[in-house]
Design a protein around this motif. Sequence first.
Motif, PDB file in Angstrom:
ATOM      1  N   THR A 155       4.900   9.187 -20.619  1.00 33.63           N
ATOM      2  CA  THR A 155       4.553   7.871 -20.081  1.00 33.63           C
ATOM      3  C   THR A 155       3.758   7.967 -18.793  1.00 33.63           C
ATOM      4  N   GLU A 156       4.126   8.911 -17.940  1.00 36.75           N
ATOM      5  CA  GLU A 156       3.466   9.054 -16.640  1.00 36.75           C
ATOM      6  C   GLU A 156       1.959   9.212 -16.789  1.00 36.75           C
ATOM      7  N   TYR A 157       1.526   9.990 -17.771  1.00 33.10           N
ATOM      8  CA  TYR A 157       0.097  10.231 -17.956  1.00 33.10           C
ATOM      9  C   TYR A 157      -0.642   8.931 -18.247  1.00 33.10           C
ATOM     10  N   PHE A 158      -0.135   8.130 -19.147  1.00 30.63           N
ATOM     11  CA  PHE A 158      -0.852   6.926 -19.576  1.00 30.63           C
ATOM     12  C   PHE A 158      -0.822   5.826 -18.518  1.00 30.63           C
ATOM     13  N   LEU A 159       0.198   5.841 -17.668  1.00 30.61           N
ATOM     14  CA  LEU A 159       0.230   4.860 -16.586  1.00 30.61           C
ATOM     15  C   LEU A 159      -0.637   5.288 -15.405  1.00 30.61           C
ATOM     16  N   ARG A 160      -0.794   6.590 -15.239  1.00 33.11           N
ATOM     17  CA  ARG A 160      -1.541   7.101 -14.099  1.00 33.11           C
ATOM     18  C   ARG A 160      -3.049   6.979 -14.301  1.00 33.11           C
ATOM     19  N   HIS A 161      -3.512   7.087 -15.557  1.00 34.20           N
ATOM     20  CA  HIS A 161      -4.951   7.108 -15.806  1.00 34.20           C
ATOM     21  C   HIS A 161      -5.394   5.820 -16.494  1.00 34.20           C
ATOM     22  N   ASP A 162      -6.631   5.403 -16.196  1.00 29.96           N
ATOM     23  CA  ASP A 162      -7.158   4.209 -16.846  1.00 29.96           C
ATOM     24  C   ASP A 162      -7.719   4.570 -18.224  1.00 29.96           C
ATOM     25  N   THR A 163      -8.119   3.540 -18.951  1.00 29.66           N
ATOM     26  CA  THR A 163      -8.566   3.728 -20.337  1.00 29.66           C
ATOM     27  C   THR A 163      -9.768   4.651 -20.430  1.00 29.66           C
ATOM     28  N   ALA A 164     -10.747   4.458 -19.545  1.00 24.29           N
ATOM     29  CA  ALA A 164     -11.965   5.279 -19.590  1.00 24.29           C
ATOM     30  C   ALA A 164     -11.648   6.751 -19.367  1.00 24.29           C
ATOM     31  N   THR A 165     -10.739   7.050 -18.433  1.00 20.24           N
ATOM     32  CA  THR A 165     -10.380   8.446 -18.152  1.00 20.24           C
ATOM     33  C   THR A 165      -9.606   9.040 -19.312  1.00 20.24           C
TER      34      THR A 165
ATOM     35  N   ASP B  80       8.554   4.864 -12.335  1.00 17.41           N
ATOM     36  CA  ASP B  80      10.004   4.766 -12.155  1.00 17.41           C
ATOM     37  C   ASP B  80      10.401   3.296 -12.110  1.00 17.41           C
ATOM     38  N   VAL B  81      11.271   2.890 -13.034  1.00 13.56           N
ATOM     39  CA  VAL B  81      11.707   1.498 -13.109  1.00 13.56           C
ATOM     40  C   VAL B  81      12.379   1.066 -11.810  1.00 13.56           C
ATOM     41  N   GLU B  82      13.138   1.970 -11.204  1.00 17.00           N
ATOM     42  CA  GLU B  82      13.851   1.627  -9.980  1.00 17.00           C
ATOM     43  C   GLU B  82      12.879   1.335  -8.832  1.00 17.00           C
ATOM     44  N   VAL B  83      11.740   2.007  -8.805  1.00 16.81           N
ATOM     45  CA  VAL B  83      10.738   1.743  -7.774  1.00 16.81           C
ATOM     46  C   VAL B  83      10.208   0.323  -7.911  1.00 16.81           C
TER      47      VAL B  83
ATOM     48  N   SER C 123       0.827  -1.195   0.000  1.00 18.14           N
ATOM     49  CA  SER C 123       0.000   0.000   0.000  1.00 18.14           C
ATOM     50  C   SER C 123       0.869   1.255   0.000  1.00 18.14           C
ATOM     51  N   THR C 124       1.958   1.241   0.770  1.00 16.64           N
ATOM     52  CA  THR C 124       2.865   2.391   0.816  1.00 16.64           C
ATOM     53  C   THR C 124       3.513   2.628  -0.536  1.00 16.64           C
ATOM     54  N   PHE C 125       4.003   1.580  -1.177  1.00 17.38           N
ATOM     55  CA  PHE C 125       4.612   1.727  -2.500  1.00 17.38           C
ATOM     56  C   PHE C 125       3.599   2.267  -3.506  1.00 17.38           C
ATOM     57  N   ALA C 126       2.404   1.686  -3.510  1.00 18.95           N
ATOM     58  CA  ALA C 126       1.412   2.053  -4.522  1.00 18.95           C
ATOM     59  C   ALA C 126       0.966   3.499  -4.382  1.00 18.95           C
ATOM     60  N   GLN C 127       0.826   3.970  -3.154  1.00 26.71           N
ATOM     61  CA  GLN C 127       0.249   5.298  -2.934  1.00 26.71           C
ATOM     62  C   GLN C 127       1.296   6.397  -2.818  1.00 26.71           C
ATOM     63  N   LYS C 128       2.522   6.043  -2.457  1.00 27.75           N
ATOM     64  CA  LYS C 128       3.506   7.087  -2.189  1.00 27.75           C
ATOM     65  C   LYS C 128       4.686   7.101  -3.149  1.00 27.75           C
ATOM     66  N   GLU C 129       4.877   6.021  -3.895  1.00 26.34           N
ATOM     67  CA  GLU C 129       6.004   5.962  -4.816  1.00 26.34           C
ATOM     68  C   GLU C 129       5.545   6.220  -6.239  1.00 26.34           C
ATOM     69  N   ASP C 130       6.493   6.617  -7.087  1.00 24.89           N
ATOM     70  CA  ASP C 130       6.218   6.873  -8.501  1.00 24.89           C
ATOM     71  C   ASP C 130       6.300   5.555  -9.265  1.00 24.89           C
ATOM     72  N   LEU C 131       5.158   5.010  -9.625  1.00 27.02           N
ATOM     73  CA  LEU C 131       5.138   3.698 -10.276  1.00 27.02           C
ATOM     74  C   LEU C 131       5.642   3.744 -11.717  1.00 27.02           C
TER      75      LEU C 131
END
Length: 873
Positions: free
Chosen positions: A651-661, A556-559, A546-554
Amino acid sequence: MSSSTYSLIRQKILNQFCKPELSPTVRVRRLLRDLTTAADACIQTAWQKHIDENTPTSLAPLVSLVAVGGYGRGELLPNSDIDLLVLIDGVNISAAQRAQLDSAIEAWVSALWDEGLTLGHSVRTVEECLSFCQEDLSTQTAILEGRLLAGSKALFDGFYQSFHAQFDLPTFWREKIAEMRQRHAKFADTPYSLEPNCKESPGGLRDLHLMLWLARAARIGNTHRTSWQDLRDTGWLSTEQWRLLQRCENWLLAMRAHLHILSRRAENRVLFDLQGSVAEAFSFKNTPGKRASELLMQRYYLSAKTISLRCTLFLQKFDHLMSPPTSSHTPHRVKDFPDFFVVDNLLNIARDDVFIEKPHLLLDLFLAYASRPDVTGLTSRTWDALLKARHYINPDFRRDPANRQRFIEIFKCPDGITHTLRLMNQTGILGRYLPAFRHIVGQMQHDLFHIYTVDQHILTVIRNLRRFTLEEHIHHHELANQVMSEFGEPWLLYLAGLFHDIAKGRGGDHSELGTVDVARFAKQHGLSTEQISLLKFLVQHHLTMSTFAQKEDLTDVEVIAKFAKLVRTPRRLQALYLLTVADIRGTSPKVWNAWKDKLLSDLYRMTLRYMSGRTPIPADLIKKRQENALRQLPPDTSNEAVHNLWRQFDTEYFLRHDTATIAWHAAHITSHTDETTVAAQPYISNSEHSLHIMVYTPDAVDVFARLCSFFQQRQWSIFDAQIYTSTHNYALDTFQIVLPEFDKLDHVKPEFIAELVAELEHTLSQTTPLREPSLGRLSPRSRNFPITPLMLLQPDEDKDEYVLRLTATDRPGILYSIAYIFKTLKIRLHSARVVTLGERLEDVFIISSAQLSNPSHMAQLEEEIIKVCTVEN
């Protein structure tokens, strides 16, 4: 008795009750008796003055004054209404006499109001009252408590003779049970709410009242007013049960009395704002591990649990009383468990001493219970035998290898695991077998998103894990059901759920302490080295995903690599994902949402890809989302215009939002020629009703602040926000708003949406200075359980930007206050994830400013943000 005299007597009674020399539970009966006596004297004196002395003596046999409801029961609380019934002989009274009596009654009522009594009164003839009792359940119930205060005893006795003669006990029984179920449903069918209603909640005083109402309606005992002693004398309660219920009732009455006194109103909710003061009145003191209020509530939950159990058993027994003589009670043996049988869908024992002769049956009982889906509970005989024998679960019992195997087998049951564990907790067997669990029964959680006590949260998490195995729940969590089917051993996850919070309240890191507990348990119960390792990992890291998902930049490959290194194997990843989803969903309905679901599923899939040797952020993933979004666009949308827009998004935009959004954004932006585009739509997901608002406009230093100001001025709560800045310097901000004036947002009218869009566009076109921010009022829960604000500001090594992570207590206006600080200090906001978890905010901001390289400016930013996020005690 004059007004001043009554008020002085009442205040003297309250002062005597509040003295610290004796426990409130010892003094509460005297309080109720003295308040009732004082009210009786005042009412009777006024009756004599305004009725007896001012009306002809011929009226005396034609009228009775009756105390009903709680006042009739003799339980007058400090601020409860005084319910009165003026009963008139409608047959023998003339019209002139009735007019004269009505005039006198009006003067009598006015006099009582002037003297400070809060009345709930009615004036009815005997015939009217009997008719009302047949039509209205509340009136019928109140009449059961009737007590003569003044007037004709003959009329009173005659009325009650007619009342009981026409009383329809089966109908009353059915309606009271239905009423109880509706009342319990309002409180989620649990006594373990963090702000329970000590009168109405399950296990509250109303459950005790229900038992007495049914007993009086059935004329149990030899008196008109059946009491707890009558139930003991007639065998409905044992002496031990009678004493236990008396103690629990006294406890709740004392708590309710203090709630009335402290709040100066008829307050029955144990509110956070009052819990500390009530704990002080009960002489609870803070300990190193627990607050005084926490100790108070644990004692309350134990009383409520006892009352809830005894009410259930009483209703079982009453159900048998009401069953027609021809009803079948044929017992059926339980396969593989010869000491148990089923009668009327309840599990019964073969002999009263069965648990004493064979203590291992204390666990076999629950295996038998889980094996029969038609069984809805235990008979009162089984309950009594179980409660008397549960002390046989001692260290020797727990060390017995056969008993250890039985306990593990309960978790391996193919069906009924949720109901079985809840029953084990209700009977106290779970706490007896696991002493660590016993310590967290009724344990409050001092945070802003858990709404259950620790034991109830743990059982809810196990219920959620169980649901991941059932097809009927697949529409709520499709990925979780799929992963569970691949994992293959749900019982291991149930054990992880049982231990993940079991160490809360000990004063240390509950994850570390719980890891020690589960390792010891697993070794004692013969689990394999691999299983022990998995359980230790899950308990120690149940908050990590939960901490990784909500607080880290997904993005980022290193994350992703760091998380994969921690998890190590796909099987551990599966188990941690399932436990994390079940845990978050088990905190509060407000905490889980579609966005959090997406974050966890994205992290799960990316980590799984990484473990399989594939890049965690593949180009084909973005391509697939774009293709799916194109298919969801309106037919007249220009694909060329959409692709031109998407070239400005990284890339950040497309990973952050789902298809419908993504499709929603593209459809509105490409259909507008203006620089600023605003769109809004009602959104319903996972029973979550909200309004989604999108703003696309040239970026400016005050865009985010103006939007937050707009929402705050309308008292709209920002539940979630995604702030994104494109490569061509446009702000694309998406807000999830909860509107207080709408319950069902699928009924929002198009006119409202159009007006909202126009107002937002106008707001963004303004250049006037921003208004000074102001913070709204904190909720009682936030005031009593404030979060110490935590801010972490770190430079992004790859860019000239800084990552600001903030955890604090949420409150109206706080997001605008932060945005105003950014504007004032000339800090640019590039992107953000704004999340509200109950009443706790966890936000991440990506910011930049040339001044942030100066340590003094960094310190100023931290000081100002911490200042607005700090809750003053």
